[in-house]
Design a protein around this motif. Structure first.
Motif, short mmCIF file in Angstrom:
data_model
loop_
_atom_site.label_atom_id
_atom_site.label_comp_id
_atom_site.label_asym_id
_atom_site.label_seq_id
_atom_site.Cartn_x
_atom_site.Cartn_y
_atom_site.Cartn_z
N ARG A 161 0.81 -1.23 0.09
CA ARG A 161 -0.02 -0.06 -0.08
C ARG A 161 0.73 1.24 0.05
O ARG A 161 0.57 2.25 -0.81
N ASP A 162 1.93 1.26 0.79
CA ASP A 162 2.89 2.26 0.81
C ASP A 162 3.40 2.58 -0.70
O ASP A 162 3.52 3.81 -0.97
N LEU A 163 3.71 1.36 -1.20
CA LEU A 163 4.26 1.58 -2.62
C LEU A 163 3.43 2.27 -3.62
O LEU A 163 3.59 2.88 -4.38
N ASP A 164 1.98 1.65 -3.51
CA ASP A 164 0.95 2.25 -4.31
C ASP A 164 0.83 3.85 -4.07
O ASP A 164 0.76 4.49 -5.09
N LEU A 165 0.88 4.26 -2.78
CA LEU A 165 1.01 5.62 -2.56
C LEU A 165 1.99 6.32 -3.16
O LEU A 165 1.77 7.49 -3.91
N GLN A 166 3.12 5.81 -3.05
CA GLN A 166 4.52 6.52 -3.57
C GLN A 166 4.20 6.65 -5.12
O GLN A 166 4.54 7.85 -5.61
N ILE A 167 3.90 5.81 -5.55
CA ILE A 167 3.63 5.76 -7.18
C ILE A 167 2.64 6.82 -7.68
O ILE A 167 2.94 7.60 -8.53
N GLN A 168 1.70 6.56 -6.85
CA GLN A 168 0.46 7.60 -7.35
C GLN A 168 0.99 8.97 -6.86
O GLN A 168 0.56 10.07 -7.62
N ALA A 169 1.63 9.22 -6.08
CA ALA A 169 2.41 10.50 -5.63
C ALA A 169 3.17 11.29 -6.67
O ALA A 169 3.26 12.31 -6.73
N GLU A 170 3.84 10.19 -7.48
CA GLU A 170 4.72 10.58 -8.44
C GLU A 170 3.85 11.27 -9.53
O GLU A 170 4.45 12.26 -10.14
N TYR A 171 2.73 10.66 -9.73
CA TYR A 171 1.95 11.41 -10.85
C TYR A 171 1.05 12.42 -10.30
O TYR A 171 0.94 13.33 -10.93
#
Length: 213
Positions: free
Chosen positions: A170-180
């Motif tokens: 979930r943390d990785l999902d959030l960081q990926i989404q944050a990049e966008y």
């Protein structure tokens, strides 16, 4: 001061373990391999732990992930394992140099000897915390959470499949989404994010789509 403390601890531990290497009848130039091997693993394990923690974030309170399934847990075990090995060698040296001085002196030197590897561990961890900033509570990630939460219910609410995944996922999902979400110019490419997070392109796509699935 942290560098000085780490250097002093390494030198004291190094000296004690060289003496043990000589007791093991290692040849002249090989005596330094024992302390260099043992104490350098403390340094590399601490560095790996900080890097993993910086990349994955800290585990959420109440998360039930067995330590042996967690990269951070395994790295903690390695770091403490090498620290205990270093403590054992230093204690051995303390008993060896005081074997004719009586039991109280032997115990005292053994206790003092444990301070050297513990100093290596604590000073190394302190130095790495100074040099490597943790991103879990960074202003950038906090801003990303706010922007994602304000993007609508489809983004703010994680689907059931995502809620069942591990905290790290979930943390990785959030960081990926944050990049966008935080991109000021052109959106980052899937390949660039895969390289940045050391994951596959498919994993980046899954993280990007997790909020809108």
């Amino acid at each position: 001061m942290t560098v000085l403390a780490m250097t002093a601890s390494f030198m004291l531990s190094f000296s004690a373990q060289v003496a043990i290497a000589e007791l093991m009848h290692l040849s002249g130039w090989m005596v330094w391999l024992l302390p260099a091997g043992v104490d350098s693993f403390i340094l590399t394990s601490a560095l790996a732990l900080v890097v993993i923690r910086d990349r994955e974030g800290t585990q959420a309170p109440g998360a039930r992930v067995p330590w042996f399934r967690s990269a951070q847990g395994r790295q903690w075990a390695l770091m403490w394992g090498w620290t205990l090995a270093s403590i054992g060698l230093n204690v051995w040296h303390g008993f060896e140099v005081s074997k004719d001085a009586g039991l109280p002196v032997q115990i005292g030197l053994a206790v003092v000897s444990t301070l050297f590897p513990l100093g290596v561990l604590t000073a190394t961890d302190g130095l790495l915390r100074i040099l490597v900033a943790e991103t879990t509570d960074s202003a950038e990630l906090a801003a990303a959470k706010t922007r994602l939460a304000n993007s609508g219910p489809a983004v703010a609410a994680q689907p059931a499949a995502a809620r069942g995944r591990s905290t790290t996922d979930r943390d990785l999902d959030l960081q990926i989404q944050a990049e966008y979400a935080l991109a000021d110019g052109p959106l980052p490419t899937i390949k660039s994010l895969a390289t940045k997070f050391s994951v596959s392109a498919a994993r980046v796509k899954a993280g990007r789509d997790a909020a809108t699935a």
